[in-house]
Design a protein around this motif. Structure first.
Motif, PDB file in Angstrom:
ATOM      1  N   ALA A   1      -9.558  -1.728   1.179  1.00  0.00           N
ATOM      2  CA  ALA A   1      -8.828  -0.345   0.622  1.00  0.00           C
ATOM      3  C   ALA A   1      -8.769  -0.408  -0.720  1.00  0.00           C
ATOM      4  CB  ALA A   1      -7.642  -0.390   1.260  1.00  0.00           C
TER       5      ALA A   1
ATOM      6  N   LEU B   1       0.902  -1.309   0.007  1.00  0.00           N
ATOM      7  CA  LEU B   1      -0.133  -0.095  -0.016  1.00  0.00           C
ATOM      8  C   LEU B   1       0.742   1.260   0.067  1.00  0.00           C
ATOM      9  CD1 LEU B   1      -2.907  -1.003   2.343  1.00  0.00           C
ATOM     10  CD2 LEU B   1      -3.006  -0.529   0.097  1.00  0.00           C
TER      11      LEU B   1
ATOM     12  N   CYS C   1      -8.303   4.630   2.758  1.00  0.00           N
ATOM     13  CA  CYS C   1      -7.663   3.335   2.735  1.00  0.00           C
ATOM     14  C   CYS C   1      -7.162   3.037   4.021  1.00  0.00           C
ATOM     15  CB  CYS C   1      -6.490   3.380   1.602  1.00  0.00           C
ATOM     16  SG  CYS C   1      -7.382   3.272  -0.050  1.00  0.00           S
ATOM     17  N   GLU C   2      -6.641   4.181   4.726  1.00  0.00           N
ATOM     18  CA  GLU C   2      -5.971   3.974   5.963  1.00  0.00           C
ATOM     19  C   GLU C   2      -6.719   3.360   7.027  1.00  0.00           C
ATOM     20  OE1 GLU C   2      -2.300   4.065   7.087  1.00  0.00           O
ATOM     21  OE2 GLU C   2      -2.676   3.307   5.086  1.00  0.00           O
TER      22      GLU C   2
ATOM     23  N   TYR D   1       0.377   4.391  -2.401  1.00  0.00           N
ATOM     24  CA  TYR D   1       0.171   5.698  -2.026  1.00  0.00           C
ATOM     25  C   TYR D   1       1.158   6.814  -2.608  1.00  0.00           C
ATOM     26  CZ  TYR D   1      -2.753   3.742   1.683  1.00  0.00           C
ATOM     27  OH  TYR D   1      -3.823   2.812   2.603  1.00  0.00           O
TER      28      TYR D   1
END
Length: 403
Positions: free
Chosen positions: A303, A262, A295-296, A266
């Protein structure tokens, strides 16, 4: 019960895995050790690539007295004890993990002793020290960035471990070693841990590919024959969005999601919003931030839903690189020696400065660039809806200047 990663930790700087730009023959840290001289420094980079190893190898090879501290776990009292020990012996090396999280009290305690040389600091962090570390600490340290370990670095380290027979009578083939190296994604500590776990999960010390896949079921299919596949996928992800190929962008996103990477998704989306889309769609930056925040909160697997929305939007958005190419041109002028004094009328507290808000349309005809750069143009608007509006503003300003 000492972990394999600690058992394999080198005692000499020349035995460190990877980081040849720092510890290779005649490189900076190599020569410091050979010259028996050390300065305060900060080592930063991803987990498992050798920060602690390098710090301890330096102390070990030079025979220096050192203490390990963690900026979060150790208390101010622990710091006091180390300082008193430094006073007793005249100097001490402090090897400090997570230095970016050292609070103000601990910083204030250490700063004078860093200044007078009583303490030599080797700090370690996974965060960019230019953003995360207090400037007062940073200015007293040399900063060295560690690079990601390559596939062959991990593989060589595993073969060396097996050759030392630390895991007695282990049976493992090249295919299994390659699999561990791929799964580690450049994290040598992870590679050692996976090898050790696999070994003790057997009854006879025979590590098989099937066993490794049971322990770690993340796919490694995005690695190609040259073992550069992970970086190629990251590159292809950004270039597909830049090229407005929404289907390719989604394909590479799916590979990165399978690897659960991820952070790199990002970072790529954030830079794409400003590098590739820029002023053609300036709302995209805040929208990417909002997506990352969502997403976090959600975590995986959910996510993937906001990420799919965002990647489609990025790929199909109008594109412009005019902003960062404009800055590149300005930087090029600086690098070519075009550094001139600020015009007198816009210097601090100048009485000749004309305050634009006191004039019609908040604009007044005065020069802001140094005289020798007068009329220099860095920003060239590209042909899209938003920048067409900016171009009209520029044209109006230039027409007013000519009157």
């Amino acid at each position: 019960m000492e972990p394999l990663a600690l058992k394999m930790r080198p005692k000499k700087i020349e035995d460190v895995i990877g980081q040849k730009h720092l510890v290779g023959k005649n490189e900076i840290l190599y020569n410091l050790v050979k010259n028996k001289k050390i300065f305060s420094m900060i080592l930063y980079g991803k987990p498992g690539i050798g920060k602690t190893t390098i710090a301890e190898a330096i102390c070990s090879e030079l025979g220096l007295r050192y203490r390990k501290l963690n900026a979060v776990i150790n208390t101010k009292k622990d710091f006091d004890v180390v300082i008193e020990e430094a006073k007793m012996y005249g100097n001490i090396i402090v090897v400090m993990d997570e230095i970016h999280r050292m609070n103000k009290d601990k910083q204030d305690l250490m700063l004078p002793y860093l200044e007078n040389g009583l303490i030599t600091l080797i700090g370690m962090t996974t965060s960019n020290p230019y953003h995360k570390i207090n400037p007062a600490i940073r200015s007293r340290c040399q900063i060295f960035e560690l690079r990601e370990l390559e596939f062959n670095d991990i593989k060589d380290a595993l073969n060396k471990c097996i050759g030392k027979n630390i895991l007695e009578n282990i049976e493992i083939g090249e295919e299994e070693i390659n699999h561990i190296a791929k799964c580690s994604n450049g994290d040598l500590r992870y590679a050692y841990n996976l090898l050790e776990l696999a070994y003790y999960s057997t009854s006879d010390g025979k590590v098989t590919l099937e066993l490794l896949k049971k322990i770690n079921n993340k796919p490694t299919s995005f690695y190609d024959n040259n073992e550069d596949g992970h970086y190629d996928v990251i590159s292809a992800f950004q270039k597909s969005i830049r090229g407005s190929d929404v289907n390719a962008a989604l394909y590479y996103l799916s590979i990165l999601l399978e690897a659960e990477d991820l952070d790199i998704i990002y970072r790529r989306m954030s830079v794409i919003a400003y590098e590739d889309i820029g002023l053609a769609n300036p709302n995209m930056g805040p929208r990417v931030d909002a997506c990352i925040n969502a997403c976090e909160r959600l975590g995986l697997p959910e996510a993937r839903i906001p990420l799919s929305v965002m990647v489609i939007d990025l790929a199909l958005s109008p594109k412009s690189n005019s902003a960062y190419t404009a800055l590149d041109l300005a930087t090029q002028d600086l690098n070519n020696g075009h550094t001139y004094p600020v015009p007198d009328h816009i210097k601090t507290n100048s009485k000749d400065y004309k305050y634009p808000h006191n004039y019609p349309n908040n604009w007044v005809n005065q020069e802001y660039l140094p005289a020798k750069l007068k009329n220099r143009k860095y920003y060239i608007p590209q042909n899209n809806k938003y920048e067409n509006q900016l171009e009209r503003v520029i044209t109006k300003i230039e027409q007013n200047k000519s009157h």
